[in-house]
Design an enzyme around this catalytic site. Structure first.
Site, PDB file in Angstrom:
ATOM      1  N   CYS A   2       0.834  -1.202   0.000  1.00  0.00           N
ATOM      2  CA  CYS A   2       0.000   0.000   0.000  1.00  0.00           C
ATOM      3  C   CYS A   2       0.871   1.256   0.000  1.00  0.00           C
ATOM      4  CB  CYS A   2      -0.883   0.026   1.232  1.00  0.00           C
ATOM      5  SG  CYS A   2      -1.832  -1.480   1.466  1.00  0.00           S
ATOM      6  N   ARG A  27       4.605   0.162  -6.419  1.00  0.00           N
ATOM      7  CA  ARG A  27       4.513  -0.774  -5.298  1.00  0.00           C
ATOM      8  C   ARG A  27       3.380  -1.787  -5.504  1.00  0.00           C
ATOM      9  NH1 ARG A  27       6.558   2.199  -0.427  1.00  0.00           N
ATOM     10  NH2 ARG A  27       4.913   1.323   0.846  1.00  0.00           N
ATOM     11  N   TRP A  74      -3.298  -2.411  -1.432  1.00  0.00           N
ATOM     12  CA  TRP A  74      -3.019  -3.752  -1.922  1.00  0.00           C
ATOM     13  C   TRP A  74      -3.787  -4.661  -0.969  1.00  0.00           C
ATOM     14  CZ3 TRP A  74       0.420  -5.983  -5.591  1.00  0.00           C
ATOM     15  CH2 TRP A  74       0.559  -7.363  -5.476  1.00  0.00           C
ATOM     16  N   ASN A  98      -1.075   1.182   6.063  1.00  0.00           N
ATOM     17  CA  ASN A  98      -0.243   0.181   5.379  1.00  0.00           C
ATOM     18  C   ASN A  98       0.097  -0.904   6.377  1.00  0.00           C
ATOM     19  OD1 ASN A  98      -0.136   1.912   3.268  1.00  0.00           O
ATOM     20  ND2 ASN A  98       2.069   2.277   3.358  1.00  0.00           N
ATOM     21  N   GLY A  99       0.225  -2.146   5.908  1.00  0.00           N
ATOM     22  CA  GLY A  99       0.674  -3.213   6.807  1.00  0.00           C
ATOM     23  C   GLY A  99      -0.504  -3.989   7.374  1.00  0.00           C
ATOM     24  N   GLU A 480      23.158 -19.643   6.442  1.00  0.00           N
ATOM     25  CA  GLU A 480      22.880 -18.300   5.923  1.00  0.00           C
ATOM     26  C   GLU A 480      23.660 -17.246   6.720  1.00  0.00           C
ATOM     27  OE1 GLU A 480      21.761 -16.840   3.445  1.00  0.00           O
ATOM     28  OE2 GLU A 480      21.021 -14.881   4.063  1.00  0.00           O
ATOM     29  N   LYS A 484      26.205 -14.831   4.815  1.00  0.00           N
ATOM     30  CA  LYS A 484      26.045 -13.373   4.845  1.00  0.00           C
ATOM     31  C   LYS A 484      27.328 -12.717   5.349  1.00  0.00           C
ATOM     32  CE  LYS A 484      23.370 -12.542   3.119  1.00  0.00           C
ATOM     33  NZ  LYS A 484      22.332 -13.009   2.281  1.00  0.00           N
ATOM     34  N   GLU A 487      30.233 -13.042   2.796  1.00  0.00           N
ATOM     35  CA  GLU A 487      29.980 -12.274   1.569  1.00  0.00           C
ATOM     36  C   GLU A 487      30.372 -10.813   1.711  1.00  0.00           C
ATOM     37  OE1 GLU A 487      26.172 -13.535  -1.057  1.00  0.00           O
ATOM     38  OE2 GLU A 487      25.692 -13.090   1.015  1.00  0.00           O
ATOM     39  N   HIS A 503      31.903 -33.912  15.199  1.00  0.00           N
ATOM     40  CA  HIS A 503      32.506 -34.649  14.085  1.00  0.00           C
ATOM     41  C   HIS A 503      33.480 -33.793  13.297  1.00  0.00           C
ATOM     42  CE1 HIS A 503      29.825 -37.961  14.903  1.00  0.00           C
ATOM     43  NE2 HIS A 503      28.838 -37.088  14.984  1.00  0.00           N
ATOM     44  N   LYS A 603      24.933  -9.336  -8.241  1.00  0.00           N
ATOM     45  CA  LYS A 603      23.552  -9.482  -7.772  1.00  0.00           C
ATOM     46  C   LYS A 603      22.851 -10.602  -8.525  1.00  0.00           C
ATOM     47  CE  LYS A 603      19.992  -8.350  -5.387  1.00  0.00           C
ATOM     48  NZ  LYS A 603      20.086  -8.962  -4.049  1.00  0.00           N
TER      49      LYS A 603
END
Ligand code: G6P
Length: 608
Positions: A2, A27, A74, A98-99, A480, A484, A487, A503, A603
């Protein structure tokens, strides 16, 4: 997603509001509306569909008034009809939102019990009524909003217009962005700086939990405790760039902070929020009951979203999942059954190995479902069914918001498969759905811990190696976390299943190497705690990311503890992603690295 615009102007504002809503069209939305004050009285025009429909309504029945609010909606709760379009109004107040108001069903029931009649299916209408009630009790608009805000849970932004108040707009922000723009004897509110770019480039971003009272000459900011707050004005470059960094130093930071909003939007896209069940925005291309396995293929962070989904699909749908990185899968010549289901996951929708894997699966007669962020991409065009993530453009090379939106979409797909296969009862589905609805609010809560995480990152930046541990669905998150960190900070980091500690990696533990343990209160807590104790017994430096219960049960010296909100653990990865991302981000910033464009990385990897 929204869009919100508010204007305290010098002349008629309805046309200006529609023009600036146009800047938020990117959006996505499915209805729109405007409210102004005419002679002190609230008047509204709303329309289903695109802004041109609203503009046509305004041409037929113009709105006068030099103060107003507008919205592109939305749909989340309730269909995209004119009745459900914002602004919503109650006694003396109009509101745009919004939300998601997470606890709207409770609030709605409470209001109905007090005799309030609802006219829409939206969650927003509860806000209008709650403020309207306070006004009826004799509160001023500011008092009414301050009294109402603590009642709301979730991640949202709000803008209010009050009958008889020609010089007052109120905005509030919790987990979804809102900015104030300053003009000459005019004042503006917008859900992003882009909406305000034609009017001003002098902006204040509300901080989380803030609300603001605007007149044409002043902006008074209040924090979540209703204390007056000083908030800086910044110059934005929004008019020059479609995608703006807001008040963030890097896109990655902005994208981390956007997560409550975009994850909320993605979750809403996959649920029937009012009914409390999953409602996929597409037909599955296979009969789930006839499946004997699901195959998942992706690269990088998208692959790790797939690894989380493996835990969910196997548990909720009792369906075995085979998962591989696309660069391996495409050449493995794995036999596949016709009419099976292959899920590919890709932010860009252009990753060469993922695309080639999808083509291989199709060649084997598989049906393909692609979780993609760019819905015009090659993968989106070639797959059988697109499962969109509604993260918006992601600029930072290291994926953050696209990853959590992938998790949100995959969680919904896992639940849908479970229901279709009779593996989940309606009761369990309703519980899982309410857990998902709570996620954006919990992410906003986790973001509040940023200052403490940044301090820990400062220390982390002096390490040469870091080990991440997790069990169950926290194992992909350990991978992850390590990905992150390496990277963007270039610190060597490894993620390991906590149970594999003995192990191999236990040999590395000494007083120098930080060991970051992800430990939500889940069915694996006790076992993760034993691994924490094994690290402690060898003098390891433990950084625990978990809730209060995890810290209490660990019962060893923790060098650092990143406290996470109490939550049901099924979808913990969505919330635990936040400190993981912030740790990597602040470590890289402390080391002076190029966060948004890390060396050697791209990217979108469109070559093998
Ligand atoms: C690159 C990016 C990662 C991303 C991966 C897969 O390695 O740096 O952030 O996870 O590609 O990209 P995709 O667009 O397919 O999700």
């Amino acid at each position: 997603m929204c869009g919100i615009v508010g204007i305290l102007g010098q002349g008629p504002v309805a046309g200006q509001i529609v023009d600036s809503l146009k800047r938020l069209e990117y959006r996505g939305y499915d209805s729109a509306g405007v409210a102004t004050l005419e002679g002190g009285l609230l008047t509204r025009r709303r329309a289903q569909g695109k802004l041109k429909n609203l503009a046509a309504r305004l041409a037929e029945e113009p709105l006068a008034g030099s103060i107003g609010i507008g919205h592109t909606r939305w749909a989340t709760h309730g269909k995209p009809t004119e009745v459900n379009a914002h602004p919503h109004a109650s006694d003396g107040v109009a509101v745009v939102h919004n939300g998601i108001i997470e606890n709207f069903r409770e609030l709605r029931a409470e209001l109905i019990a007090r005799g309030v009649a609802f006219t829409t299916e939206t969650d927003t209408e509860v806000v209008a009524h709650l403020v309207g009630e306070q006004l009826q009790y004799g509160k001023t608009p500011k008092e009414a909003v301050a009294a109402m805000l603590p009642r709301l849970r979730g991640a949202f932004a709000l803008a209010f217009l009050f009958e008889g108040e020609e010089d007052l707009l109120i905005g509030a922000r919790q987990g979804a962005p809102l900015a104030v723009g300053y003009g000459e004897g005019e004042m503006y509110l917008g859900s992003d700086a882009l909406a305000l770019a034609p009017f001003t480039n002098l902006i204040t971003y509300l901080e989380d939990g803030d609300w603001v009272a605007l007149t044409r000459e002043s902006a008074e900011f209040y924090d979540a405790q209703n204390r007056l707050a000083n908030r800086a004005r910044v110059r934005t470059e929004a008019s020059a760039f479609l995608v703006d960094r807001g008040n963030h130093r890097h896109f990655m930071s902005k994208e981390i902070h956007e997560q409550p909003e975009v994850v909320g939007r993605t979750i809403a896209h996959y649920l029937d929020m009012s009914a409390g069940r999953v409602s996929l925005p597409f037909e599955l291309p296979v009969d789930p009951a006839a499946l004997d396995r699901v195959t998942i293929v992706a690269c990088g962070t998208a692959y790790l979203a797939g690894l989380c989904a493996k835990y969910w699909i196997e548990r909720f749908a009792r369906l075995p999942v085979e998962i591989d990185v696309a660069s391996e899968f495409r050449y493995r010549e794995t036999p596949m059954r016709p009419n099976g289901l292959t899920i590919v996951i890709s932010q860009s929708g252009e990753t060469a190995d993922t695309l080639a894997s999808m083509r291989y699966a199709k060649g084997e007669g598989q049906k393909t479902l692609a979780v993609v962020n760019v819905t015009t991409s090659t993968i989106a065009r070639e797959c059988d069914v697109v499962a969109p993530t509604l993260a918006g453009p992601e600029i930072g090379v290291a994926s953050t918001k696209a990853f959590t939106c992938q998790l949100a979409a995959l969680a919904a797909v896992a639940i849908a498969l479970g229901r279709a296969r009779g593996a989940l009862t309606a009761e369990v589905e309703a519980r899982l759905v309410s857990e998902l609805i709570a996620i954006p609010g919990l992410m906003a809560e986790a973001i509040k811990g940023e200052a403490a995480v940044a301090q820990i990152a400062h220390q982390l930046s002096r390490s040469s190696d870091v080990l991440y541990l997790g069990r169950g669905v926290s194992y992909p998150m350990a991978l992850e976390g390590a990905l992150k960190l390496k990277e963007i900070s270039y610190i060597h980091a490894e993620g390991y299943p906590a149970g594999e500690l003995k192990h191999g990696p236990i040999a590395l533990i000494d007083e120098k190497m930080p060991v970051i343990v992800l430990s939500p209160s889940d069915q694996w807590l006790e076992k993760t705690v034993s691994n924490v104790q094994e690290v402690a017994a060898r003098g390891g430096r433990i950084i625990l990311i978990g809730d209060a219960r995890a810290a209490a049960e660990a019962d060893v010296h923790l060098e650092k503890f990143i406290q996470m909100p109490d939550m049901a653990a099924d979808f913990a990865p969505l919330v635990y992603a936040v400190p993981i991302q912030m740790l990597a981000y602040h470590t890289a910033v402390a080391m002076g690295k190029d966060v948004d464009q890390p060396r050697n990385l791209a990217k979108s990897v469109t070559v093998e």
